[in-house]
Design a protein around this motif. Sequence first.
Motif, PDB file in Angstrom:
ATOM      1  N   PRO A  33       8.285   6.705  -2.473  1.00 27.91           N
ATOM      2  CA  PRO A  33       9.040   7.274  -3.588  1.00 27.91           C
ATOM      3  C   PRO A  33       8.377   7.136  -4.964  1.00 27.91           C
ATOM      4  CG  PRO A  33       9.981   5.176  -2.976  1.00 27.91           C
ATOM      5  CD  PRO A  33       8.868   5.462  -2.001  1.00 27.91           C
ATOM      6  N   PHE A  34       7.266   6.412  -5.057  1.00 25.01           N
ATOM      7  CA  PHE A  34       6.640   6.193  -6.365  1.00 25.01           C
ATOM      8  C   PHE A  34       5.165   5.856  -6.185  1.00 25.01           C
ATOM      9  CE2 PHE A  34       8.356   2.154  -4.875  1.00 25.01           C
ATOM     10  CZ  PHE A  34       7.245   1.328  -4.951  1.00 25.01           C
ATOM     11  N   GLY A  35       4.453   5.833  -7.284  1.00 23.22           N
ATOM     12  CA  GLY A  35       3.077   5.349  -7.288  1.00 23.22           C
ATOM     13  C   GLY A  35       2.039   6.396  -6.946  1.00 23.22           C
ATOM     14  N   LYS A  36       0.844   5.911  -6.756  1.00 22.75           N
ATOM     15  CA  LYS A  36      -0.327   6.747  -6.504  1.00 22.75           C
ATOM     16  C   LYS A  36      -0.147   7.664  -5.298  1.00 22.75           C
ATOM     17  CE  LYS A  36      -5.288   6.268  -5.777  1.00 22.75           C
ATOM     18  NZ  LYS A  36      -6.404   5.327  -5.721  1.00 22.75           N
ATOM     19  N   TYR A  37       0.559   7.187  -4.290  1.00 25.49           N
ATOM     20  CA  TYR A  37       0.735   7.952  -3.053  1.00 25.49           C
ATOM     21  C   TYR A  37       2.167   8.485  -2.902  1.00 25.49           C
ATOM     22  CZ  TYR A  37      -3.863   6.234  -1.927  1.00 25.49           C
ATOM     23  OH  TYR A  37      -5.222   5.972  -1.956  1.00 25.49           O
ATOM     24  N   LYS A  38       2.811   8.739  -4.006  1.00 29.28           N
ATOM     25  CA  LYS A  38       4.170   9.290  -3.991  1.00 29.28           C
ATOM     26  C   LYS A  38       4.194  10.566  -3.136  1.00 29.28           C
ATOM     27  CE  LYS A  38       7.850  10.998  -6.939  1.00 29.28           C
ATOM     28  NZ  LYS A  38       8.300  11.240  -8.309  1.00 29.28           N
ATOM     29  N   GLY A  39       5.182  10.645  -2.233  1.00 30.12           N
ATOM     30  CA  GLY A  39       5.339  11.811  -1.372  1.00 30.12           C
ATOM     31  C   GLY A  39       4.660  11.678  -0.018  1.00 30.12           C
ATOM     32  N   ARG A  40       3.788  10.706   0.146  1.00 23.79           N
ATOM     33  CA  ARG A  40       3.110  10.510   1.428  1.00 23.79           C
ATOM     34  C   ARG A  40       3.976   9.627   2.314  1.00 23.79           C
ATOM     35  NH1 ARG A  40      -3.179   8.885   2.076  1.00 23.79           N
ATOM     36  NH2 ARG A  40      -3.332  10.632   0.630  1.00 23.79           N
ATOM     37  N   LEU A  41       4.019   9.928   3.609  1.00 19.29           N
ATOM     38  CA  LEU A  41       4.788   9.105   4.543  1.00 19.29           C
ATOM     39  C   LEU A  41       4.299   7.664   4.500  1.00 19.29           C
ATOM     40  CD1 LEU A  41       5.046  11.381   7.714  1.00 19.29           C
ATOM     41  CD2 LEU A  41       6.829  10.915   6.022  1.00 19.29           C
ATOM     42  N   ILE A  42       5.214   6.737   4.632  1.00 19.77           N
ATOM     43  CA  ILE A  42       4.854   5.317   4.635  1.00 19.77           C
ATOM     44  C   ILE A  42       3.803   5.054   5.721  1.00 19.77           C
ATOM     45  CG2 ILE A  42       5.728   2.955   4.965  1.00 19.77           C
ATOM     46  CD1 ILE A  42       7.053   3.975   2.537  1.00 19.77           C
ATOM     47  N   ALA A  43       3.974   5.674   6.882  1.00 16.68           N
ATOM     48  CA  ALA A  43       3.039   5.473   7.986  1.00 16.68           C
ATOM     49  C   ALA A  43       1.641   6.000   7.684  1.00 16.68           C
ATOM     50  CB  ALA A  43       3.578   6.143   9.255  1.00 16.68           C
ATOM     51  N   ASP A  44       1.513   6.861   6.690  1.00 14.35           N
ATOM     52  CA  ASP A  44       0.217   7.450   6.355  1.00 14.35           C
ATOM     53  C   ASP A  44      -0.446   6.807   5.144  1.00 14.35           C
ATOM     54  OD1 ASP A  44       0.526   9.195   8.478  1.00 14.35           O
ATOM     55  OD2 ASP A  44       1.358  10.790   7.240  1.00 14.35           O
ATOM     56  N   LEU A  45       0.149   5.763   4.608  1.00 17.24           N
ATOM     57  CA  LEU A  45      -0.452   5.088   3.463  1.00 17.24           C
ATOM     58  C   LEU A  45      -1.723   4.359   3.897  1.00 17.24           C
ATOM     59  CD1 LEU A  45       2.745   3.585   1.806  1.00 17.24           C
ATOM     60  CD2 LEU A  45       1.402   5.540   1.010  1.00 17.24           C
ATOM     61  N   PRO A  46      -2.757   4.401   3.071  1.00 15.79           N
ATOM     62  CA  PRO A  46      -4.014   3.728   3.446  1.00 15.79           C
ATOM     63  C   PRO A  46      -3.862   2.204   3.435  1.00 15.79           C
ATOM     64  CG  PRO A  46      -4.190   4.685   1.247  1.00 15.79           C
ATOM     65  CD  PRO A  46      -2.863   5.108   1.800  1.00 15.79           C
ATOM     66  N   GLY A  47      -4.649   1.581   4.291  1.00 15.52           N
ATOM     67  CA  GLY A  47      -4.595   0.130   4.429  1.00 15.52           C
ATOM     68  C   GLY A  47      -4.861  -0.623   3.141  1.00 15.52           C
ATOM     69  N   HIS A  48      -5.804  -0.134   2.333  1.00 13.03           N
ATOM     70  CA  HIS A  48      -6.123  -0.846   1.091  1.00 13.03           C
ATOM     71  C   HIS A  48      -4.927  -0.858   0.137  1.00 13.03           C
ATOM     72  CE1 HIS A  48      -6.669   2.719  -1.529  1.00 13.03           C
ATOM     73  NE2 HIS A  48      -7.150   3.294  -0.441  1.00 13.03           N
ATOM     74  N   TYR A  49      -4.128   0.196   0.155  1.00 16.73           N
ATOM     75  CA  TYR A  49      -2.928   0.260  -0.691  1.00 16.73           C
ATOM     76  C   TYR A  49      -1.873  -0.723  -0.179  1.00 16.73           C
ATOM     77  CZ  TYR A  49       0.717   2.644  -3.495  1.00 16.73           C
ATOM     78  OH  TYR A  49       1.707   2.952  -4.389  1.00 16.73           O
ATOM     79  N   LEU A  50      -1.690  -0.759   1.129  1.00 16.11           N
ATOM     80  CA  LEU A  50      -0.745  -1.703   1.722  1.00 16.11           C
ATOM     81  C   LEU A  50      -1.185  -3.148   1.467  1.00 16.11           C
ATOM     82  CD1 LEU A  50      -0.250   0.200   5.078  1.00 16.11           C
ATOM     83  CD2 LEU A  50       1.433   0.006   3.242  1.00 16.11           C
ATOM     84  N   ASN A  51      -2.482  -3.395   1.539  1.00 17.12           N
ATOM     85  CA  ASN A  51      -3.003  -4.738   1.281  1.00 17.12           C
ATOM     86  C   ASN A  51      -2.810  -5.129  -0.183  1.00 17.12           C
ATOM     87  OD1 ASN A  51      -3.770  -5.084   3.945  1.00 17.12           O
ATOM     88  ND2 ASN A  51      -5.831  -4.314   3.594  1.00 17.12           N
ATOM     89  N   TRP A  52      -2.896  -4.160  -1.080  1.00 12.17           N
ATOM     90  CA  TRP A  52      -2.650  -4.432  -2.491  1.00 12.17           C
ATOM     91  C   TRP A  52      -1.219  -4.944  -2.679  1.00 12.17           C
ATOM     92  CZ3 TRP A  52       0.795  -2.521  -6.077  1.00 12.17           C
ATOM     93  CH2 TRP A  52       0.573  -2.890  -7.399  1.00 12.17           C
ATOM     94  N   PHE A  53      -0.269  -4.280  -2.026  1.00 13.54           N
ATOM     95  CA  PHE A  53       1.119  -4.739  -2.107  1.00 13.54           C
ATOM     96  C   PHE A  53       1.256  -6.145  -1.527  1.00 13.54           C
ATOM     97  CE2 PHE A  53       2.523  -0.266  -2.643  1.00 13.54           C
ATOM     98  CZ  PHE A  53       3.394  -0.460  -3.711  1.00 13.54           C
ATOM     99  N   ALA A  54       0.561  -6.410  -0.426  1.00  9.61           N
ATOM    100  CA  ALA A  54       0.635  -7.741   0.188  1.00  9.61           C
ATOM    101  C   ALA A  54       0.129  -8.809  -0.777  1.00  9.61           C
ATOM    102  CB  ALA A  54      -0.166  -7.758   1.490  1.00  9.61           C
ATOM    103  N   ARG A  55      -0.878  -8.495  -1.551  1.00  6.18           N
ATOM    104  CA  ARG A  55      -1.414  -9.449  -2.530  1.00  6.18           C
ATOM    105  C   ARG A  55      -0.528  -9.574  -3.763  1.00  6.18           C
ATOM    106  NH1 ARG A  55      -5.981  -6.556  -1.464  1.00  6.18           N
ATOM    107  NH2 ARG A  55      -5.867  -5.524  -3.495  1.00  6.18           N
ATOM    108  N   GLU A  56      -0.053  -8.446  -4.269  1.00  5.36           N
ATOM    109  CA  GLU A  56       0.672  -8.413  -5.540  1.00  5.36           C
ATOM    110  C   GLU A  56       2.180  -8.603  -5.393  1.00  5.36           C
ATOM    111  OE1 GLU A  56      -0.916  -8.284  -8.473  1.00  5.36           O
ATOM    112  OE2 GLU A  56      -2.798  -8.261  -7.355  1.00  5.36           O
ATOM    113  N   GLY A  57       2.683  -8.344  -4.209  1.00  9.48           N
ATOM    114  CA  GLY A  57       4.118  -8.474  -3.967  1.00  9.48           C
ATOM    115  C   GLY A  57       4.755  -7.135  -3.626  1.00  9.48           C
ATOM    116  N   PHE A  58       5.542  -7.132  -2.578  1.00 15.24           N
ATOM    117  CA  PHE A  58       6.243  -5.923  -2.155  1.00 15.24           C
ATOM    118  C   PHE A  58       7.469  -5.729  -3.035  1.00 15.24           C
ATOM    119  CE2 PHE A  58       3.990  -7.241   1.716  1.00 15.24           C
ATOM    120  CZ  PHE A  58       3.330  -6.063   2.018  1.00 15.24           C
ATOM    121  N   PRO A  59       7.837  -4.471  -3.291  1.00 17.61           N
ATOM    122  CA  PRO A  59       9.049  -4.235  -4.083  1.00 17.61           C
ATOM    123  C   PRO A  59      10.294  -4.692  -3.312  1.00 17.61           C
ATOM    124  CG  PRO A  59       8.124  -2.153  -3.297  1.00 17.61           C
ATOM    125  CD  PRO A  59       7.178  -3.238  -2.889  1.00 17.61           C
TER     126      PRO A  59
END
Length: 70
Positions: A15-41
């Motif tokens: 719903p937001f951010g650089k990959y707004k509109g992309r399915l959660i399942a299609d988000l790139p690993g580096h973006y998911l890892n960024w959330f893991a480091r910085e904190g999930f909403p």
Amino acid sequence: MDARDLERLVTLAMPFGKYKGRLIADLPGHYLNWFAREGFPPGEIGRLLALMQELDHNGLRVLLDPLRAR
């Protein structure tokens, strides 16, 4: 984790951010890892992002393929 969470990964768009509109399942690993480091909403989106990061980190994205076929 609820089995419905896996279905949400292949149907819910980011719903937001650089990959707004992309399915959660299609988000790139580096973006998911960024959330893991910085904190999930908070809330459902954070829970689903954490689940997707775990699947990606462990090489389990293929588990979502049958759900995509529906």
